[in-house]
Design an enzyme around this catalytic site. Structure first.
Site, short mmCIF file in Angstrom:
data_model
loop_
_atom_site.label_atom_id
_atom_site.label_comp_id
_atom_site.label_asym_id
_atom_site.label_seq_id
_atom_site.Cartn_x
_atom_site.Cartn_y
_atom_site.Cartn_z
N TYR A 66 0.26 -4.70 -6.68
CA TYR A 66 -0.95 -4.02 -6.22
C TYR A 66 -0.93 -2.57 -6.69
O TYR A 66 0.14 -1.98 -6.92
CB TYR A 66 -1.06 -4.08 -4.70
CG TYR A 66 -1.44 -5.44 -4.16
CD1 TYR A 66 -2.75 -5.73 -3.78
CD2 TYR A 66 -0.47 -6.44 -4.03
CE1 TYR A 66 -3.09 -6.98 -3.29
CE2 TYR A 66 -0.81 -7.69 -3.53
CZ TYR A 66 -2.13 -7.95 -3.16
OH TYR A 66 -2.47 -9.21 -2.67
N GLU A 67 -2.12 -1.99 -6.81
CA GLU A 67 -2.30 -0.66 -7.38
C GLU A 67 -1.48 0.43 -6.70
O GLU A 67 -1.05 1.39 -7.34
CB GLU A 67 -3.79 -0.31 -7.33
CG GLU A 67 -4.17 0.99 -7.97
CD GLU A 67 -5.67 1.21 -7.93
OE1 GLU A 67 -6.08 2.37 -8.02
OE2 GLU A 67 -6.43 0.22 -7.79
N SER A 68 -1.26 0.30 -5.40
CA SER A 68 -0.57 1.34 -4.65
C SER A 68 0.94 1.37 -4.88
O SER A 68 1.62 2.28 -4.40
CB SER A 68 -0.84 1.17 -3.16
OG SER A 68 -0.54 -0.16 -2.74
N GLY A 69 1.48 0.37 -5.58
CA GLY A 69 2.90 0.41 -5.91
C GLY A 69 3.76 -0.78 -5.52
O GLY A 69 4.88 -0.92 -6.04
#
Length: 259
Positions: free
Chosen positions: A49-52
């Protein structure tokens, strides 16, 4: 077991995610389909996911990319910059799984505005990481409900490039990867035609007619020479999906079916 058109769409999308692949997941329908794949046909898929979070295994569907459920269930968490620089731009993402507000015949996506940019009818959530995912992932899957308002002849705004103007447009733009390889809807599955890269219908979901697809598409949609019928959802797939939705609804205080 009986099923809804939305369940058929989610199951059909989940089946497209190969076991062991590394998948960059968008929130919403892409996350639901990707996690269903992880719970059924592709237990070894790696969800990013984009947040890490890398290797996220959420027990409920996340509300956003910042949902703690993702970090808590991940194999590891890295800075967002590393997700894009090392994983995505480094060519380590097999599949980008995206949703859309509008899509055109070449798999270009709009998630920015409906109407004029400076005076829009609707201001949409925006790009997020979708342009980078669409541009750099080895392949892209798109999932959304089908209507003439969402499947348009000309996008109001191009947020994320698919196959551009068709043909070798993507190559001329210097974008790596195959681009969008499938659009999965509540009516059918579309895939890009060789050469033109225009999306054509390759499979109809059970009970759906060609006339329904034509009416729900804003361009003169074409059908492949051999159009298959999507396999109906199995009891295992439906049970896993409904259990996931029920857990999500309970965790987020939603009514059943809202997840």
């Amino acid at each position: 077991m009986t099923y809804t058109t939305n369940e058929m769409m989610t199951v059909a999308a989940a089946r497209r995610l190969k076991n062991g692949s590394v998948c960059f997941v968008g929130i919403g329908l892409p996350s639901k389909a990707a996690n269903l794949a992880r719970l059924t046909s592709s237990p070894d898929v790696v969800l990013i996911y984009e947040s890490g979070p890398i290797g996220a295994k959420p027990t409920v569907l996340p509300l956003s990319i910042g949902d703690g459920e993702l970090a808590e269930t991940a194999d590891t968490v890295v800075p967002t910059g590393e997700i894009f620089r090392y994983w995505l731009q480094g060519g380590r993402i097999d599949v980008g799984f995206l949703g859309a507000a509008q899509v055109d015949r070449f798999g270009n996506i709009n998630t920015t505005v409906v109407g004029d940019y400076f005076s829009p009818k609707v201001r949409l959530p925006g790009a997020g990481g979708a342009p980078e995912i669409a541009g750099s992932a080895k392949s892209v899957l798109i999932i959304l409900k089908q209507s003439a308002r969402s499947f348009v002849d000309k996008l109001d705004f191009i947020t994320s490039v698919g196959h551009g103007e068709g043909g070798d447009s993507r190559k001329r733009l210097g974008l790596p990867g195959a681009g969008p390889v499938g659009i999965i809807t509540d009516l059918c599955i579309m895939e890009p035609e060789a050469g033109t890269h225009e999306f054509v219908v390759t499979a109809l979901h059970p009970g759906v007619t060609r006339e329904q697809v034509v009416a729900a598409t804003g361009w003169a949609v074409r059908f492949a020479d051999q159009v298959e019928t999507t396999a109906v959802p199995s009891d295992v797939e439906l049970t896993a999906l409904r259990d996931l939705e029920a857990r999500t609804a309970a965790a987020h205080g939603q009514a059943p079916g809202e997840a």
